[in-house]
Design an enzyme around this catalytic site. Structure first.
Site, PDB file in Angstrom:
ATOM      1  CG  HIS A  99      -3.278  -5.240   3.523  1.00  0.00           C
ATOM      2  ND1 HIS A  99      -2.813  -4.459   2.491  1.00  0.00           N
ATOM      3  CD2 HIS A  99      -3.688  -6.389   2.946  1.00  0.00           C
ATOM      4  CE1 HIS A  99      -2.938  -5.114   1.350  1.00  0.00           C
ATOM      5  NE2 HIS A  99      -3.469  -6.287   1.595  1.00  0.00           N
ATOM      6  CG  ASP A 150      -1.607  -1.356   1.379  1.00  0.00           C
ATOM      7  OD1 ASP A 150      -2.406  -1.693   0.498  1.00  0.00           O
ATOM      8  OD2 ASP A 150      -1.311  -2.103   2.339  1.00  0.00           O
TER       9      ASP A 150
HETATM   10  P1  NAI Z   1      -2.218 -18.186  -3.757  1.00  0.00           P
HETATM   11  O1  NAI Z   1      -3.586 -18.742  -3.540  1.00  0.00           O
HETATM   12  O2  NAI Z   1      -1.627 -18.177  -5.124  1.00  0.00           O
HETATM   13  O3  NAI Z   1      -1.203 -18.975  -2.812  1.00  0.00           O
HETATM   14  C1  NAI Z   1      -1.452 -19.243  -1.480  1.00  0.00           C
HETATM   15  C2  NAI Z   1      -0.731 -20.519  -1.128  1.00  0.00           C
HETATM   16  O4  NAI Z   1      -0.858 -20.703   0.276  1.00  0.00           O
HETATM   17  C3  NAI Z   1      -1.325 -21.763  -1.816  1.00  0.00           C
HETATM   18  O5  NAI Z   1      -0.282 -22.490  -2.453  1.00  0.00           O
HETATM   19  C4  NAI Z   1      -1.930 -22.535  -0.648  1.00  0.00           C
HETATM   20  O6  NAI Z   1      -1.892 -23.924  -0.848  1.00  0.00           O
HETATM   21  C5  NAI Z   1      -1.013 -22.096   0.486  1.00  0.00           C
HETATM   22  N1  NAI Z   1      -1.550 -22.363   1.833  1.00  0.00           N
HETATM   23  C6  NAI Z   1      -2.834 -22.339   2.253  1.00  0.00           C
HETATM   24  N2  NAI Z   1      -2.900 -22.710   3.546  1.00  0.00           N
HETATM   25  C7  NAI Z   1      -1.632 -22.939   3.946  1.00  0.00           C
HETATM   26  C8  NAI Z   1      -1.057 -23.351   5.167  1.00  0.00           C
HETATM   27  N3  NAI Z   1      -1.816 -23.586   6.237  1.00  0.00           N
HETATM   28  N4  NAI Z   1       0.285 -23.511   5.235  1.00  0.00           N
HETATM   29  C9  NAI Z   1       1.058 -23.295   4.162  1.00  0.00           C
HETATM   30  N5  NAI Z   1       0.571 -22.915   2.965  1.00  0.00           N
HETATM   31  C10 NAI Z   1      -0.754 -22.725   2.859  1.00  0.00           C
HETATM   32  O7  NAI Z   1      -2.261 -16.727  -3.118  1.00  0.00           O
HETATM   33  P2  NAI Z   1      -1.235 -15.522  -3.284  1.00  0.00           P
HETATM   34  O8  NAI Z   1      -1.662 -14.654  -4.422  1.00  0.00           O
HETATM   35  O9  NAI Z   1       0.150 -16.046  -3.255  1.00  0.00           O
HETATM   36  O10 NAI Z   1      -1.569 -14.697  -1.954  1.00  0.00           O
HETATM   37  C11 NAI Z   1      -1.309 -15.220  -0.678  1.00  0.00           C
HETATM   38  C12 NAI Z   1      -1.923 -14.371   0.400  1.00  0.00           C
HETATM   39  O11 NAI Z   1      -1.354 -13.069   0.418  1.00  0.00           O
HETATM   40  C13 NAI Z   1      -3.427 -14.156   0.266  1.00  0.00           C
HETATM   41  O12 NAI Z   1      -4.002 -14.245   1.556  1.00  0.00           O
HETATM   42  C14 NAI Z   1      -3.525 -12.719  -0.226  1.00  0.00           C
HETATM   43  O13 NAI Z   1      -4.776 -12.153   0.100  1.00  0.00           O
HETATM   44  C15 NAI Z   1      -2.393 -12.107   0.530  1.00  0.00           C
HETATM   45  N6  NAI Z   1      -1.910 -10.824   0.028  1.00  0.00           N
HETATM   46  C16 NAI Z   1      -1.540  -9.899   0.961  1.00  0.00           C
HETATM   47  C17 NAI Z   1      -1.044  -8.678   0.562  1.00  0.00           C
HETATM   48  C18 NAI Z   1      -0.639  -7.670   1.589  1.00  0.00           C
HETATM   49  O14 NAI Z   1      -0.276  -6.565   1.176  1.00  0.00           O
HETATM   50  N7  NAI Z   1      -0.674  -7.922   2.885  1.00  0.00           N
HETATM   51  C19 NAI Z   1      -0.902  -8.339  -0.848  1.00  0.00           C
HETATM   52  C20 NAI Z   1      -1.286  -9.388  -1.756  1.00  0.00           C
HETATM   53  C21 NAI Z   1      -1.782 -10.592  -1.309  1.00  0.00           C
END
Ligand code: NAI
Length: 334
Positions: free
Chosen positions: A187, A159
């Site tokens: 966030h 952000d």
């Molecule tokens: P994605 O869905 O491509 O990958 C998430 C991965 O986490 C998947 O491979 C899934 O199997 C794994 N996962 C789920 N539960 C798990 C667990 N208990 N232990 C280990 N791995 C686990 O999602 P992406 O795009 O990589 O985003 C990940 C997270 O980051 C989402 O929650 C998203 O909302 C968040 N995010 C946060 C931002 C921030 O600024 N704070 C910015 C962008 C995304």
């Protein structure tokens, strides 16, 4: 050569990790001469995907990577780690209530907090990225009582970078000429991107952003909503979340923890509130302006806050209080 730094990335088979792991492995985060052990955690059904990621890391032939460990077991993943970047979380599915999402994530972050408590080094630095990032960070922190609370932070750097980039784009200057924006709070779409203390270099002169832009209505209106809604706008366009810019922001965040912030500059980071700073209630992971020295952050206090900012800072705090209280109910029952 230095001892390797052992870095855990969770959600390692996901989108963000796919960009992030390369940034880390090539030395963008811990330095160009710092050897690394990379630990990749994901859930069991993702192990085949993770194998592919491991193959690619090896094929990059990067000299800093001494070892890659991939696993679906928390005890193995959290063992003796120096840094934990917690990206994996339960995604929001269609029709899912906010409460259901919180509940699923409380379970994950309680378990990972306990694993940090049991297996990680006590000096471990923990960054929570998985949403709802602030409250997940609070859950992990509370589940790891033997690790100092100051070692936990959540990501609002994306952000922060978005706010910087909006100002730079509007003025046609490089983004690193825009300094000291602040993201306050959660966030989420209640976050408050604030440029009232920010400066920008225009034609070799440092100016306040309000002075340079000369459009208060934009700065107090569309600028704020654009930053607040940017994640949703990227998802709408790409049909996928903002993984490349999130990975860059994570790299910026962790690099600043490792090496510190430049003199006179601050960055935004979700950290624990003590109840005495800017009238934000205690016991929240709230995004503040911070400066970092010797791997330790301190909140930049005493910035003058006008009524406009005060209202916005309160609103995002109220949302975090609600999330915290809901998470606490679940935390007691899992
Ligand atoms: P994605 O869905 O491509 O990958 C998430 C991965 O986490 C998947 O491979 C899934 O199997 C794994 N996962 C789920 N539960 C798990 C667990 N208990 N232990 C280990 N791995 C686990 O999602 P992406 O795009 O990589 O985003 C990940 C997270 O980051 C989402 O929650 C998203 O909302 C968040 N995010 C946060 C931002 C921030 O600024 N704070 C910015 C962008 C995304």
């Amino acid at each position: 050569m230095a001892e390797p730094v052992k870095v855990l990335v969770t959600g390692a088979a996901g989108q963000i990790a796919y960009s992030l792991l390369y940034n880390i492995a090539k030395g963008d985060v811990f330095g160009k001469d710092q050897p690394l052990i990379l630990v990749l955690l994901d859930i069991t059904p993702m192990m085949t995907v993770l194998e592919g990621v491991v193959m690619e890391i090896r094929d990059c032939a990067l000299p800093l990577v001494k070892e890659v460990i991939s696993t679906d077991k928390e005890d193995e993943a959290f063992k003796c780690i120096d840094v934990a970047i917690l990206v994996g979380s339960m995604p929001r599915r269609e029709g899912m209530e906010r409460k259901d999402l919180l509940q699923a994530n409380v379970k994950i972050f309680k378990s990972q907090g306990s694993a940090l408590d049991k297996y990680a080094k006590k000096t471990v630095k923990v960054l929570v990225v998985g949403n709802p990032a602030n409250t997940n960070c609070l859950t992990a922190m509370k589940s790891a009582p033997s690790i100092p609370r100051e070692n936990f932070s959540c990501l609002t750097r994306l952000d922060h970078n978005r706010a910087r980039a909006q100002i730079a784009y509007r003025l046609g200057v490089p983004s690193n000429d825009v300094k000291n924006v602040v993201i306050w709070g959660n966030h989420s779409s209640t976050q408050y991107p604030d440029v009232s203390h920010a400066t920008v270099k225009v034609e070799e002169k440092e100016k306040g952003v309000f002075d340079a832009i000369k459009d208060d209505a934009w700065l107090k209106g569309d600028f704020i909503s654009t930053v607040q809604q940017r994640g949703a706008a990227v998802i709408k366009a790409r049909k996928l979340s903002s993984a490349m810019s999130a990975a860059k922001a994570i790299s910026d965040h962790v690099r600043d923890i490792w090496f510190g912030t430049p003199e006179g500059e601050w960055v935004s980071m979700g950290v624990i509130s003590d109840g005495n700073t800017y009238n934000i209630p205690n016991d929240l992971i709230y995004s503040f302006p911070v400066q970092i020295k010797n791997k330790t952050w301190s909140i930049v206090g005493c910035l003058p806050i006008d009524d406009f900012s005060c209202e916005k800072m309160k609103a995002t705090a109220a949302e975090l209080v609600e999330e915290r209280d809901t998470a606490a109910e679940f935390l007691a029952s899992v």
